[in-house]
Design a protein around this motif. Structure first.
Motif, PDB file in Angstrom:
ATOM      1  N   ARG A 166      -2.917  -6.066   2.497  1.00  0.00           N
ATOM      2  CA  ARG A 166      -2.353  -6.744   1.341  1.00  0.00           C
ATOM      3  C   ARG A 166      -0.849  -6.520   0.901  1.00  0.00           C
ATOM      4  O   ARG A 166      -0.450  -5.424   1.205  1.00  0.00           O
ATOM      5  CB  ARG A 166      -3.267  -6.185   0.217  1.00  0.00           C
ATOM      6  N   VAL A 167      -0.275  -7.722   0.618  1.00  0.00           N
ATOM      7  CA  VAL A 167       1.108  -7.470   0.108  1.00  0.00           C
ATOM      8  C   VAL A 167       1.189  -7.777  -1.459  1.00  0.00           C
ATOM      9  O   VAL A 167       0.747  -8.671  -1.590  1.00  0.00           O
ATOM     10  CB  VAL A 167       2.183  -8.113   0.989  1.00  0.00           C
ATOM     11  N   GLN A 172       3.487   3.118  -4.026  1.00  0.00           N
ATOM     12  CA  GLN A 172       2.037   3.214  -3.565  1.00  0.00           C
ATOM     13  C   GLN A 172       1.689   2.366  -2.235  1.00  0.00           C
ATOM     14  O   GLN A 172       0.870   2.166  -1.652  1.00  0.00           O
ATOM     15  CB  GLN A 172       1.410   2.574  -4.956  1.00  0.00           C
ATOM     16  N   THR A 173       2.909   1.986  -1.408  1.00  0.00           N
ATOM     17  CA  THR A 173       2.855   1.755  -0.101  1.00  0.00           C
ATOM     18  C   THR A 173       2.037   2.403   0.602  1.00  0.00           C
ATOM     19  O   THR A 173       2.803   3.818   0.715  1.00  0.00           O
ATOM     20  CB  THR A 173       4.213   1.160   0.289  1.00  0.00           C
ATOM     21  N   SER A 174       1.021   2.216   1.467  1.00  0.00           N
ATOM     22  CA  SER A 174       0.262   3.350   2.239  1.00  0.00           C
ATOM     23  C   SER A 174      -0.644   2.709   2.758  1.00  0.00           C
ATOM     24  O   SER A 174      -0.996   1.628   2.475  1.00  0.00           O
ATOM     25  CB  SER A 174      -0.186   4.384   1.187  1.00  0.00           C
ATOM     26  N   VAL A 175      -1.576   3.483   3.722  1.00  0.00           N
ATOM     27  CA  VAL A 175      -2.664   3.091   4.309  1.00  0.00           C
ATOM     28  C   VAL A 175      -3.720   3.644   3.590  1.00  0.00           C
ATOM     29  O   VAL A 175      -3.754   5.151   3.414  1.00  0.00           O
ATOM     30  CB  VAL A 175      -2.891   3.403   5.624  1.00  0.00           C
ATOM     31  N   LEU A 202      -1.718  -1.384   2.645  1.00  0.00           N
ATOM     32  CA  LEU A 202      -1.093  -2.051   1.245  1.00  0.00           C
ATOM     33  C   LEU A 202       0.351  -2.021   1.535  1.00  0.00           C
ATOM     34  O   LEU A 202       1.016  -0.672   1.561  1.00  0.00           O
ATOM     35  CB  LEU A 202      -1.660  -1.332   0.192  1.00  0.00           C
ATOM     36  N   THR A 203       1.225  -2.986   1.138  1.00  0.00           N
ATOM     37  CA  THR A 203       2.531  -2.858   1.123  1.00  0.00           C
ATOM     38  C   THR A 203       3.020  -3.318  -0.340  1.00  0.00           C
ATOM     39  O   THR A 203       2.641  -4.416  -0.480  1.00  0.00           O
ATOM     40  CB  THR A 203       3.211  -3.694   2.036  1.00  0.00           C
ATOM     41  N   VAL A 204       3.623  -2.769  -1.110  1.00  0.00           N
ATOM     42  CA  VAL A 204       4.357  -3.133  -2.440  1.00  0.00           C
ATOM     43  C   VAL A 204       5.941  -3.231  -2.283  1.00  0.00           C
ATOM     44  O   VAL A 204       6.515  -2.453  -1.934  1.00  0.00           O
ATOM     45  CB  VAL A 204       4.000  -2.125  -3.346  1.00  0.00           C
ATOM     46  N   LEU A 205       6.090  -4.727  -2.502  1.00  0.00           N
ATOM     47  CA  LEU A 205       7.539  -5.004  -2.429  1.00  0.00           C
ATOM     48  C   LEU A 205       8.241  -4.643  -3.588  1.00  0.00           C
ATOM     49  O   LEU A 205       7.609  -4.795  -5.010  1.00  0.00           O
ATOM     50  CB  LEU A 205       7.771  -6.368  -1.808  1.00  0.00           C
TER      51      LEU A 205
END
Lengths: 111, 117
Positions: free
Chosen positions: B11-12, B85-88, B114-117
């Protein structure tokens, strides 16, 4: 407090042996060992209990030294399939239900 | 048995967006856990549950909420996502501590990246 794993990384040739250590500054009840391959979930290997004896799994075994609060994972006659990152998770009290994981040891086995 | 499953796999998000990660297990386990894994940091416990309707904070709970309305499901929510919070994210489950060991194995799901831009 996070347990300390050593070494951080190790490279072996097939058939060689390796030892991975997991040390804690606090008294432990149990140590759980997991292996994780790249992009996959951690997979359980074994549990070592305070006062327990050395455990074994295929050619992988482990021990728990209560005096040092240290567990060691022994990989003998390593195979290519042993490559991955090895994590120890420590439990301070019986029934605590929380594991605190080390930062991992990356093991690479070359042909 | 499917074991432990996680939805979605990837998820992005943009900063400030919200989302819910779903974990499901079919092993009738009492205990469920949410971890995050960052490079060089190992697995860190976010929240856990010792039974249906119960939740407890782990090592890094800030910015996350959880719910365990059904025994087989454990939801992890991010109300306002941040790049930190970008993490696995891994979910795990285990049985009640079994005699005589007083502990038990945790079984992990495949993870959500999860990637948070």
């Amino acid at each position: 407090q996070q347990p300390v794993q050593s070494p951080q990384a190790v490279i072996l040739r097939e058939g060689e042996d390796a030892v991975i250590n997991c040390s804690s500054s606090k008294a432990l009840y149990s140590v759980h060992w997991y292996r994780q391959k790249h992009g996959e979930a951690p997979v359980f290997l074994m549990i070592l209990l305070k006062g327990g004896e050395q455990k074994g799994h295929e050619k992988i075994s482990a021990s728990f030294n209560e005096k040092k609060q240290q567990s060691s994972l022994y990989l003998t006659a390593s195979q290519l399939s042993y490559s991955g990152t090895y994590f120890c998770g420590t439990e301070k009290l019986v029934g605590a239900r929380q594991l605190t994981f080390g930062s991992g040891t990356q093991l690479t086995v070359l042909p | 048995n499917a074991g432990v499953t996680q939805t979605p796999k990837f998820r992005v998000l943009k900063t400030g967006q919200s989302m819910t990660l779903l974990c499901a297990q079919d092993m009738n386990h009492e205990y469920m856990y949410w971890y995050r894994q960052d490079p060089g940091m190992g697995l860190r416990l976010i929240h856990y549950s010792v039974g249906e309707g119960t939740t407890a904070k782990g090592e890094v709970p800030d910015g996350y909420n959880v719910s365990r309305l059904k025994k087989q499901n454990f939801l992890l929510g991010l109300e306002s996502a941040a790049p930190s919070q970008t993490s696995v994210y891994f979910c795990a489950s285990s049985q009640l501590p079994s005699a005589p060991t007083g502990t038990d194995t945790q079984y992990f799901g495949p993870g959500t990246r999860l990637t948070v831009l």
